[in-house]
Design an enzyme around this catalytic site. Structure first.
Site, PDB file in Angstrom:
ATOM      1  N   ILE A 158       0.845  -1.148  -0.098  1.00 55.35           N
ATOM      2  CA  ILE A 158      -0.053  -0.058   0.143  1.00 55.35           C
ATOM      3  C   ILE A 158       1.013   1.357   0.083  1.00 55.35           C
ATOM      4  O   ILE A 158       0.804   2.225  -0.845  1.00 55.35           O
ATOM      5  CB  ILE A 158      -0.945  -0.080   1.314  1.00 55.35           C
ATOM      6  CG1 ILE A 158      -2.053  -1.219   1.209  1.00 55.35           C
ATOM      7  CG2 ILE A 158      -1.908   1.250   1.264  1.00 55.35           C
ATOM      8  CD1 ILE A 158      -2.798  -1.301   2.303  1.00 55.35           C
ATOM      9  N   ARG A 238      -3.423   0.582  10.666  1.00 57.19           N
ATOM     10  CA  ARG A 238      -3.967  -0.208  11.828  1.00 57.19           C
ATOM     11  C   ARG A 238      -4.065   1.122  12.882  1.00 57.19           C
ATOM     12  O   ARG A 238      -2.928   1.624  13.187  1.00 57.19           O
ATOM     13  CB  ARG A 238      -3.238  -0.938  12.350  1.00 57.19           C
ATOM     14  CG  ARG A 238      -3.543  -2.450  11.587  1.00 57.19           C
ATOM     15  CD  ARG A 238      -4.847  -2.968  11.561  1.00 57.19           C
ATOM     16  NE  ARG A 238      -5.142  -4.239  11.014  1.00 57.19           N
ATOM     17  CZ  ARG A 238      -5.682  -4.357   9.793  1.00 57.19           C
ATOM     18  NH1 ARG A 238      -5.828  -3.147   9.037  1.00 57.19           N
ATOM     19  NH2 ARG A 238      -5.898  -5.580   9.053  1.00 57.19           N
ATOM     20  N   GLU A 267     -12.089  -0.913  17.457  1.00 53.54           N
ATOM     21  CA  GLU A 267     -13.072  -1.026  16.363  1.00 53.54           C
ATOM     22  C   GLU A 267     -14.073  -2.284  16.510  1.00 53.54           C
ATOM     23  O   GLU A 267     -13.876  -3.226  17.220  1.00 53.54           O
ATOM     24  CB  GLU A 267     -12.598  -1.349  14.949  1.00 53.54           C
ATOM     25  CG  GLU A 267     -11.610   0.035  14.818  1.00 53.54           C
ATOM     26  CD  GLU A 267     -10.858  -0.569  13.443  1.00 53.54           C
ATOM     27  OE1 GLU A 267     -11.448  -1.271  12.572  1.00 53.54           O
ATOM     28  OE2 GLU A 267     -10.012   0.263  12.778  1.00 53.54           O
ATOM     29  N   HIS A 285     -13.078   2.304   8.983  1.00 52.46           N
ATOM     30  CA  HIS A 285     -12.241   1.397   8.249  1.00 52.46           C
ATOM     31  C   HIS A 285     -12.726   0.956   6.969  1.00 52.46           C
ATOM     32  O   HIS A 285     -13.265  -0.165   6.643  1.00 52.46           O
ATOM     33  CB  HIS A 285     -12.306   0.059   9.433  1.00 52.46           C
ATOM     34  CG  HIS A 285     -10.906  -0.557   9.022  1.00 52.46           C
ATOM     35  ND1 HIS A 285     -10.204  -1.211   9.925  1.00 52.46           N
ATOM     36  CD2 HIS A 285     -10.521  -1.136   8.010  1.00 52.46           C
ATOM     37  CE1 HIS A 285      -9.228  -1.968   9.484  1.00 52.46           C
ATOM     38  NE2 HIS A 285      -9.264  -1.966   8.282  1.00 52.46           N
TER      39      HIS A 285
HETATM   40  N1  LIG Z   1      -7.707   0.731   6.371  1.00 54.07           N
HETATM   41  C1  LIG Z   1      -7.997  -0.663   5.661  1.00 54.07           C
HETATM   42  O1  LIG Z   1      -8.999  -1.248   5.108  1.00 54.07           O
HETATM   43  C2  LIG Z   1      -6.723  -1.495   5.326  1.00 54.07           C
HETATM   44  C3  LIG Z   1      -6.817  -2.400   4.264  1.00 54.07           C
HETATM   45  C4  LIG Z   1      -5.650  -3.214   4.110  1.00 54.07           C
HETATM   46  C5  LIG Z   1      -4.520  -3.123   4.807  1.00 54.07           C
HETATM   47  N2  LIG Z   1      -4.592  -2.323   5.817  1.00 54.07           N
HETATM   48  C6  LIG Z   1      -3.373  -2.047   6.741  1.00 54.07           C
HETATM   49  O2  LIG Z   1      -2.397  -1.231   6.069  1.00 54.07           O
HETATM   50  C7  LIG Z   1      -1.052  -1.639   6.548  1.00 54.07           C
HETATM   51  C8  LIG Z   1      -0.078  -1.920   5.055  1.00 54.07           C
HETATM   52  O3  LIG Z   1      -0.557  -2.959   4.411  1.00 54.07           O
HETATM   53  P1  LIG Z   1       0.366  -3.298   3.283  1.00 54.07           P
HETATM   54  O4  LIG Z   1      -0.546  -4.611   2.584  1.00 54.07           O
HETATM   55  O5  LIG Z   1       1.098  -2.626   2.511  1.00 54.07           O
HETATM   56  O6  LIG Z   1       1.358  -4.413   4.206  1.00 54.07           O
HETATM   57  P2  LIG Z   1       2.940  -4.752   3.695  1.00 54.07           P
HETATM   58  O7  LIG Z   1       3.251  -5.841   4.636  1.00 54.07           O
HETATM   59  O8  LIG Z   1       3.092  -5.169   2.291  1.00 54.07           O
HETATM   60  O9  LIG Z   1       3.813  -3.680   4.326  1.00 54.07           O
HETATM   61  C9  LIG Z   1       3.615  -3.110   5.586  1.00 54.07           C
HETATM   62  C10 LIG Z   1       5.188  -2.286   5.809  1.00 54.07           C
HETATM   63  O10 LIG Z   1       5.421  -1.977   7.090  1.00 54.07           O
HETATM   64  C11 LIG Z   1       6.926  -1.955   7.278  1.00 54.07           C
HETATM   65  N3  LIG Z   1       7.022  -2.123   8.803  1.00 54.07           N
HETATM   66  C12 LIG Z   1       6.780  -3.004   9.591  1.00 54.07           C
HETATM   67  N4  LIG Z   1       7.089  -2.957  10.816  1.00 54.07           N
HETATM   68  C13 LIG Z   1       7.947  -1.691  10.728  1.00 54.07           C
HETATM   69  C14 LIG Z   1       8.842  -0.840  11.685  1.00 54.07           C
HETATM   70  N5  LIG Z   1       8.933  -1.358  12.756  1.00 54.07           N
HETATM   71  N6  LIG Z   1       9.272   0.529  11.110  1.00 54.07           N
HETATM   72  C15 LIG Z   1       8.744   0.845  10.044  1.00 54.07           C
HETATM   73  N7  LIG Z   1       8.257   0.091   8.931  1.00 54.07           N
HETATM   74  C16 LIG Z   1       7.562  -1.065   9.537  1.00 54.07           C
HETATM   75  C17 LIG Z   1       7.395  -3.195   6.410  1.00 54.07           C
HETATM   76  O11 LIG Z   1       8.761  -2.786   6.011  1.00 54.07           O
HETATM   77  C18 LIG Z   1       6.525  -3.052   5.274  1.00 54.07           C
HETATM   78  O12 LIG Z   1       7.137  -2.375   4.292  1.00 54.07           O
HETATM   79  C19 LIG Z   1      -1.214  -2.830   7.171  1.00 54.07           C
HETATM   80  O13 LIG Z   1      -1.176  -2.354   8.601  1.00 54.07           O
HETATM   81  C20 LIG Z   1      -2.396  -3.430   7.003  1.00 54.07           C
HETATM   82  O14 LIG Z   1      -3.178  -4.071   8.091  1.00 54.07           O
HETATM   83  C21 LIG Z   1      -5.589  -1.407   6.117  1.00 54.07           C
HETATM   84  O1  LIG Z   2      -6.849  -6.002   6.266  1.00 52.51           O
HETATM   85  C1  LIG Z   2      -7.481  -5.691   5.582  1.00 52.51           C
HETATM   86  O2  LIG Z   2      -7.734  -6.086   4.473  1.00 52.51           O
HETATM   87  C2  LIG Z   2      -8.375  -4.285   5.935  1.00 52.51           C
HETATM   88  O3  LIG Z   2      -8.037  -3.901   7.063  1.00 52.51           O
HETATM   89  C3  LIG Z   2      -9.772  -4.573   5.652  1.00 52.51           C
HETATM   90  O4  LIG Z   2     -10.315  -5.547   6.726  1.00 52.51           O
HETATM   91  P1  LIG Z   2     -11.669  -5.923   6.707  1.00 52.51           P
HETATM   92  O5  LIG Z   2     -12.190  -6.436   5.372  1.00 52.51           O
HETATM   93  O6  LIG Z   2     -12.005  -6.672   7.878  1.00 52.51           O
HETATM   94  O7  LIG Z   2     -12.451  -4.581   7.191  1.00 52.51           O
END
Ligand SMILES: NC(=O)c1ccc[n+]([C@@H]2O[C@H](COP(=O)([O-])OP(=O)(O)OC[C@H]3O[C@@H](n4cnc5c(N)ncnc54)[C@H](O)[C@@H]3O)[C@@H](O)[C@H]2O)c1
Ligand SMILES: O=C(O)[C@H](O)COP(=O)(O)O
Length: 326
Positions: A158, A238, A267, A285
């Site tokens: 992301i 998160r 949440e 979210h």
């Molecule tokens: N809001 C939503 O609906 C939604 C949806 C999907 C994912 N997310 C969240 O978005 C975030 C990113 O998802 P992603 O798929 O890109 O994950 P990803 O695993 O591809 O990337 C996570 C990044 O966090 C970094 N990281 C981990 N520990 C770290 C630290 N101590 N210091 C600095 N960087 C650190 C890693 O290096 C990595 O680049 C996650 O927290 C995921 O749970 C939220």
């Molecule tokens: O990790 C995820 O894909 C997002 O945080 C969305 O999660 P949800 O589909 O449970 O809302």
């Protein structure tokens, strides 16, 4: 074999249901994200008989809950995060855990830019003003993204998708991450730095890190104190990355200018001191909630579960070492 689906949305997604129903396995559905101990106590469905569990992010799978899944070979999450599962305990119990990383990465990235724009250009304030007949109150926004410094925390799927979009905005990009990609940084004109420097220099700080013990509360009172008073904080990752009471205080006292939050420490969130603040934009979210992503996530989760029951290590296994053939 027995598949237990505990989800508030999967049953509304016909392609996922079709894959389950044609699998030849017995499928039981609980149509709300109910904790496993509650499901077990109610006795309607017995998790102890489940060979596979398909579920989502709000299902807390700690050691106690995992103890209710003695037969399980696989936990297939239809979310990209997997911080709700005690992975070490699952591995110890021989349960392979899968997620659907990347399934909503582009959507989450675009949503984070939406929050950035809403906060910096005060789109919500303008919307409220015009509805109240306050045309003259239109705000001269204090921060454009064009020419601003944007700090990216966490450069995963992301984070990278957000950076690609931000490049077109004409911003200066800083990044703090556990996984720097020098070639990507060079291509995007982005500078890697330590967190404190990023916080001091950024006009917008946007969080994309996964939740782990090192990132829990990585933004607290000290870190907020390093940010510019004119700066904004965006979080679609998160809620637990931020010490939320410290953020409320920083926003209330205008220690920082604003925030855009899609995720929260608790949440679902029905009551919060954040609700009383006018310098924060809040969403429930929903960054990843695009129709296509939701279907793809559910189908991918079901396929991961079926692969494990079929004797194949699921393609999205996070702990493949736990995989055991039936
Ligand atoms: N809001 C939503 O609906 C939604 C949806 C999907 C994912 N997310 C969240 O978005 C975030 C990113 O998802 P992603 O798929 O890109 O994950 P990803 O695993 O591809 O990337 C996570 C990044 O966090 C970094 N990281 C981990 N520990 C770290 C630290 N101590 N210091 C600095 N960087 C650190 C890693 O290096 C990595 O680049 C996650 O927290 C995921 O749970 C939220
Ligand atoms: O990790 C995820 O894909 C997002 O945080 C969305 O999660 P949800 O589909 O449970 O809302």
């Amino acid at each position: 074999m027995n598949i237990l689906v505990v989800s508030d949305s999967l049953r509304e997604l016909p392609p996922a249901v079709a894959a389950l129903e044609s699998s030849g396995h017995r499928v039981a559905y609980v149509d709300a994200l109910t904790p496993l101990p509650v499901i077990a106590a109610r006795g309607l469905v017995d998790p102890r008989q489940a060979d596979a569990l398909v579920t989502g992010r709000l299902m807390w799978l700690d050691a106690e809950a995992l103890g209710l899944l003695p037969r399980a070979r696989v936990i297939a999450l239809h979310t990209s995060g997997s911080d709700n599962v005690d992975l070490a305990e699952a591995t110890r119990r021989g349960i392979v855990v899968t997620n659907v990383k990347g399934v909503n990465a582009e959507q989450c990235a675009e949503f984070s830019l939406g929050l950035m724009l809403a906060v910096t250009r005060q789109i919500r304030t303008g919307d409220i003003a015009i509805r109240q007949g306050l045309w003259a109150a239109r705000t001269q926004t204090s921060l454009d993204l064009y020419g601003a410094t944007v700090g990216i925390v966490g450069l995963g799927l992301i984070g990278k998708a957000a950076v690609r979009r931000l490049k077109a905005f004409g911003v200066r990009l800083l990044c703090h991450t556990r996984t720097p990609d020098p070639a990507f940084g060079e291509e995007m004109g982005m500078t890697y730095t330590d967190l404190d420097t990023l916080l001091r220099e950024s006009d917008v700080v946007s969080l994309y890190a996964s939740l782990n013990e090192a990132t829990r509360h990585m933004i607290g009172a000290r870190e907020l104190g390093l940010m510019k008073p004119s700066a904004a904080l965006i979080n679609i990752a998160r809620g637990e990355l931020i010490d939320e009471p410290a953020l409320v205080e920083a926003l209330r006292t205008r220690r920082i200018a604003g925030a855009g939050l899609d995720v929260f420490e608790t949440e679902p969130l029905f009551k919060s001191p954040l609700f009383a603040l006018d310098n924060v934009v809040l969403t429930p979210h929903q960054a990843g909630l695009a129709a296509s992503a939701k279907v793809n996530a559910a189908v991918r989760a079901v396929n991961n579960a079926l692969a494990a029951l079929d004797g194949r290590c699921p393609p999205d296994a996070i702990n493949p070492e736990a995989f055991r053939a039936p």
